[in-house]
Design an enzyme around this catalytic site. Structure first.
Site, PDB file in Angstrom:
ATOM      1  N   THR A  16       0.859  -1.190   0.000  1.00 45.47           N
ATOM      2  CA  THR A  16       0.000   0.000   0.000  1.00 45.47           C
ATOM      3  C   THR A  16       0.889   1.232   0.000  1.00 45.47           C
ATOM      4  O   THR A  16       1.674   1.437   0.926  1.00 45.47           O
ATOM      5  CB  THR A  16      -0.907   0.023   1.241  1.00 45.47           C
ATOM      6  OG1 THR A  16      -0.100  -0.050   2.426  1.00 45.47           O
ATOM      7  CG2 THR A  16      -1.865  -1.150   1.234  1.00 45.47           C
ATOM      8  N   SER A 261       5.427   8.756  10.205  1.00 50.68           N
ATOM      9  CA  SER A 261       4.379   8.032   9.498  1.00 50.68           C
ATOM     10  C   SER A 261       4.588   8.126   7.994  1.00 50.68           C
ATOM     11  O   SER A 261       5.421   8.892   7.506  1.00 50.68           O
ATOM     12  CB  SER A 261       3.001   8.596   9.856  1.00 50.68           C
ATOM     13  OG  SER A 261       2.795   9.854   9.231  1.00 50.68           O
ATOM     14  N   LYS A 262       3.783   7.362   7.255  1.00 48.63           N
ATOM     15  CA  LYS A 262       3.862   7.386   5.795  1.00 48.63           C
ATOM     16  C   LYS A 262       3.591   8.774   5.244  1.00 48.63           C
ATOM     17  O   LYS A 262       4.045   9.123   4.157  1.00 48.63           O
ATOM     18  CB  LYS A 262       2.846   6.396   5.200  1.00 48.63           C
ATOM     19  CG  LYS A 262       3.273   4.949   5.238  1.00 48.63           C
ATOM     20  CD  LYS A 262       2.265   4.092   4.491  1.00 48.63           C
ATOM     21  CE  LYS A 262       2.721   2.646   4.412  1.00 48.63           C
ATOM     22  NZ  LYS A 262       1.766   1.818   3.639  1.00 48.63           N
ATOM     23  N   ARG A 263       2.825   9.572   5.991  1.00 47.78           N
ATOM     24  CA  ARG A 263       2.438  10.897   5.496  1.00 47.78           C
ATOM     25  C   ARG A 263       3.548  11.930   5.657  1.00 47.78           C
ATOM     26  O   ARG A 263       3.477  13.004   5.074  1.00 47.78           O
ATOM     27  CB  ARG A 263       1.167  11.366   6.214  1.00 47.78           C
ATOM     28  CG  ARG A 263      -0.065  10.557   5.856  1.00 47.78           C
ATOM     29  CD  ARG A 263      -1.294  11.050   6.594  1.00 47.78           C
ATOM     30  NE  ARG A 263      -1.180  10.818   8.029  1.00 47.78           N
ATOM     31  CZ  ARG A 263      -1.488   9.669   8.622  1.00 47.78           C
ATOM     32  NH1 ARG A 263      -1.893   8.648   7.896  1.00 47.78           N
ATOM     33  NH2 ARG A 263      -1.367   9.536   9.925  1.00 47.78           N
TER      34      ARG A 263
END
Length: 494
Positions: A16, A261-263
């Site tokens: 993802t 985080s991924k963000r």
């Protein structure tokens, strides 16, 4: 560390989005652990979430692992005795295991609706009780089950947790105990029949004979649930009956005290690839997020890491991601771990489109080769090379108004004119002769070399900083150097 069975670890990301550095740190620690002990690295893809998983992300994961050099022994493209290694291709296995757990009484069907569950959670929170599942459907009678079925209520499958504490020794954090009230029964199969991570992950670990699980601290709370499931799987004959040893790696923090985080922009692996980090430099830094080779040594090779890696030496405290330190370590790898030829080869992507602003035919590999050794000592990441050598291949130097304003202060034109005259008279166009010419121009105006060369540098390269000036002028050549100085003088006089 010794193990009665061959050591086997797994790295099992979900496809993802783009890979991020926290994920890479987990892969690195598993890889180093396996290589240190002569064990097996299993690469498994957890792609049971059809709504979020994508083939593009799957390919990006494989590409990332190849780029990083984190080789795997079993998994996609390699196969192995426990294939397939994509969970989306193992659905029949999970369905069979779920039915066997139900038949053995280790799981049951839960008919509680989402609204009912939320109402109970809210009541528990207000009463100051744990807000997990209360076991409403744990002991339904056949009549109650029949009534729910007749009503058409959908059901999920829940695993029946044991009514006793679960204790295990974490390889990073030591002995931990979880009491039953804090680890309630949990779902393993959705109402539509799709298996959940809570089932497929332990099932695959059991079937693939995983002996050690190294993963992020955020998954620590799920460990007692998985240990109970491993034991149940052993009872129904799934896997070899071994409960893996667990080690939970510390959080990686970003800004403030927030988990990276991924963000977060600095978390994307693509950022580091595009900027030209060396895999060895990036992995060296990521290793320091929880582990160190020695107290007084931050820079090391992957081979040295493998030789020394000890999971018990991992620090349980959160580690903060420091981009500047990451860059500094990468710069050291560029300087110390690459030959000049390797450096020049590694720079190639940034010497052509889309990174290079010059026309392809303008690139001169011989000119670049002359300056590559000097550039190697100055770049932090490989993409820095583009700005360092663009003056060689552009028709005109870059237009950097800030650099122009800084160097072309009152009186700079006179210094530049003197330098032009001296440079024009140089017969042997070498760095030493060019330096002497500019030094003499500075002395005419009472300036040291540093001040005298500033307007020359900006006139020729467009920037106030860059590679050593006189080697740059030697490589650029007489005609182009003097032409650019003439253009700068014309601009100053205009």
């Amino acid at each position: 560390m010794t193990s009665p069975t061959p050591l086997r670890v797994r790295f099992c990301p979900s496809p993802t989005g783009n890979p991020h550095v926290g994920l890479v740190r987990t892969a690195l620690f598993n890889w180093a652990f396996a290589r240190h002990h002569g064990g097996t690295m299993v690469f498994r893809i957890e792609d049971t979430d059809a709504a979020r998983d994508s083939e593009e992300s799957y390919q990006a994961l494989l590409d990332a692992m190849r780029w990083l050099g984190l080789t795997w022994d079993e998994g996609p493209e390699k196969g192995g005795p426990h294939a397939p290694y994509r969970q989306s291709q193992r659905m029949d296995i999970y369905a069979d295991v779920a039915e066997r757990l139900l038949a053995a009484g280790h799981a049951y069907r839960c008919y509680c609706t989402a609204d009912e569950l939320e109402a109970r959670r809210e009541a528990a929170r207000k009463a100051g009780r744990p807000s997990g599942y209360e076991g409403t459907c744990r002991a339904l009678t056949k009549a109650q089950i029949a009534a729910h079925e007749a009503e058409g209520r959908p059901s999920i499958v829940r695993f029946r947790m044991p009514d006793e504490p679960i204790t295990f020794t974490d390889l990073v954090r030591g002995e931990l105990t979880f009491t039953p009230e804090n680890v309630p029964d949990y779902g393993i199969v959705r109402a539509n029949g799709a298996p959940l991570y809570t089932l497929v992950n332990p099932v695959d670990d059991a079937l693939m004979e995983i002996t050690h699980v190294l993963r992020g601290e955020d998954l620590l709370s799920s460990t007692p649930r998985q240990i109970a499931l491993y034991r149940a799987l052993a009872e129904i004959g799934v896997g070899g009956g071994t409960v893996p040893a667990f080690g939970h790696l510390p959080y990686v923090l970003g800004e403030g005290t927030k988990k990276l985080s991924k963000r977060d922009p600095q978390s994307s692996l693509n950022l580091y690839r595009d900027r030209g980090f060396l895999p060895s430099g990036l992995l060296n830094y990521l290793a320091l997020l929880g582990w160190s080779l020695a107290e007084d040594r931050d820079v090391f090779s992957l081979e040295e890491m493998v030789a020394a890696f000890d999971i018990s030496a991992v620090n349980a405290n959160p580690a903060r991601f420091d981009l500047k330190k990451c860059e500094a370590i990468n710069a050291t790898h560029i300087r110390e771990h690459l030959s000049t030829e390797e450096f020049a080869e590694a720079c190639r992507p940034w010497l052509r489109a889309p990174y290079a602003p010059w026309k392809p035919e303008a690139y001169d590999p011989e000119a670049f080769a002359k300056l590559a050794p000097l550039a190697q000592t100055r770049v932090t990441v490989l993409s820095d090379i583009t700005d360092n050598v663009d003056f060689l291949f552009l028709d005109e130097p870059v237009a950097d108004e800030q650099s122009w304003a800084k160097a072309m202060k009152p009186g700079a034109g006179d210094v530049l004119a003197s330098a032009r005259a001296n440079l024009g008279a140089v017969e042997d166009w070498t760095a030493d002769a060019l330096k002497a010419a500019v030094l003499a121009a500075g002395e005419e105006h009472g300036l040291k070399l540093g001040k005298a060369q500033a307007p020359v540098r900006v006139a020729v390269t467009g920037r106030t900083v860059g590679l050593p000036l006189f080697e740059s002028l030697e490589t650029l050549g007489r005609r182009r150097t003097l032409s650019r100085i003439d253009a700068a003088l014309a601009r100053l006089s205009g």
